[in-house]
Design a protein around this motif. Structure first.
Motif, PDB file in Angstrom:
ATOM      1  N   GLU A  23       0.837  -1.201   0.000  1.00  0.00           N
ATOM      2  CA  GLU A  23       0.000   0.000   0.000  1.00  0.00           C
ATOM      3  C   GLU A  23       0.873   1.252   0.000  1.00  0.00           C
ATOM      4  N   ASN A  24       1.949   1.211   0.731  1.00  0.00           N
ATOM      5  CA  ASN A  24       2.876   2.328   0.769  1.00  0.00           C
ATOM      6  C   ASN A  24       3.460   2.574  -0.626  1.00  0.00           C
ATOM      7  N   CYS A  27       0.854   4.099  -3.028  1.00  0.00           N
ATOM      8  CA  CYS A  27       0.664   5.531  -2.781  1.00  0.00           C
ATOM      9  C   CYS A  27       1.858   6.343  -3.275  1.00  0.00           C
ATOM     10  N   SER A  30       1.655   6.477  -7.082  1.00  0.00           N
ATOM     11  CA  SER A  30       0.575   7.379  -7.498  1.00  0.00           C
ATOM     12  C   SER A  30       1.034   8.829  -7.397  1.00  0.00           C
ATOM     13  N   GLN A  44      -6.541  11.767  -3.885  1.00  0.00           N
ATOM     14  CA  GLN A  44      -5.711  10.565  -3.897  1.00  0.00           C
ATOM     15  C   GLN A  44      -4.871  10.490  -2.629  1.00  0.00           C
ATOM     16  N   GLN A  45      -4.336  11.608  -2.192  1.00  0.00           N
ATOM     17  CA  GLN A  45      -3.562  11.606  -0.952  1.00  0.00           C
ATOM     18  C   GLN A  45      -4.458  11.195   0.212  1.00  0.00           C
ATOM     19  N   ASP A  47      -7.100   9.342   0.072  1.00  0.00           N
ATOM     20  CA  ASP A  47      -7.396   7.914  -0.087  1.00  0.00           C
ATOM     21  C   ASP A  47      -6.248   7.049   0.421  1.00  0.00           C
ATOM     22  N   CYS A  48      -5.058   7.611   0.435  1.00  0.00           N
ATOM     23  CA  CYS A  48      -3.893   6.862   0.912  1.00  0.00           C
ATOM     24  C   CYS A  48      -3.843   6.792   2.436  1.00  0.00           C
ATOM     25  N   TYR A  55       0.961   6.389   4.646  1.00  0.00           N
ATOM     26  CA  TYR A  55       0.687   6.252   3.216  1.00  0.00           C
ATOM     27  C   TYR A  55       0.471   7.612   2.572  1.00  0.00           C
ATOM     28  N   TYR A  59       2.525   9.350  -0.612  1.00  0.00           N
ATOM     29  CA  TYR A  59       1.997  10.035  -1.794  1.00  0.00           C
ATOM     30  C   TYR A  59       2.701  11.384  -1.959  1.00  0.00           C
TER      31      TYR A  59
END
Length: 86
Positions: A23-24, A27, A30, A44-45, A47-48, A55, A59
């Motif tokens: 996951e890290n 992000c 992305s 998006q940030q 969502d991380c 996370y 991002y």
């Protein structure tokens, strides 16, 4: 006569949590892609995750690196395109 001292450092990943590492990375990548296009995506940030999971910071770091690598400017110019570190 000279006597040298050498120190060796080691580290280990105690949590062994591959899902978190993945996951890290997702992000970070992305953010890196967004940085290359010059468009910071606050959604998006978010969502991380939050700063406690790191996370969101991944991002942010990815964005800064992507922005710099694309020639958009130095750290300060790229950081100005963000709301700041999470």
């Amino acid at each position: 006569m000279s006597i040298g001292t050498y120190l060796a450092y080691g580290s280990s990943d105690d949590d062994d949590d591959d899902a978190n590492d993945s996951e890290n990375q997702v992000c970070y990548h992305s953010g890196f892609e967004a940085g290359q296009s010059g468009s910071y995506n606050q959604t998006q940030q978010s969502d991380c995750g939050n700063s406690e999971t790191h996370y969101a910071h991944a991002y942010y770091q990815g964005f800064i690196q992507g922005c710099i690598s694309s020639g958009e400017g130095n750290y300060f110019a790229c950081e100005n395109k963000t709301p700041g570190p999470p």
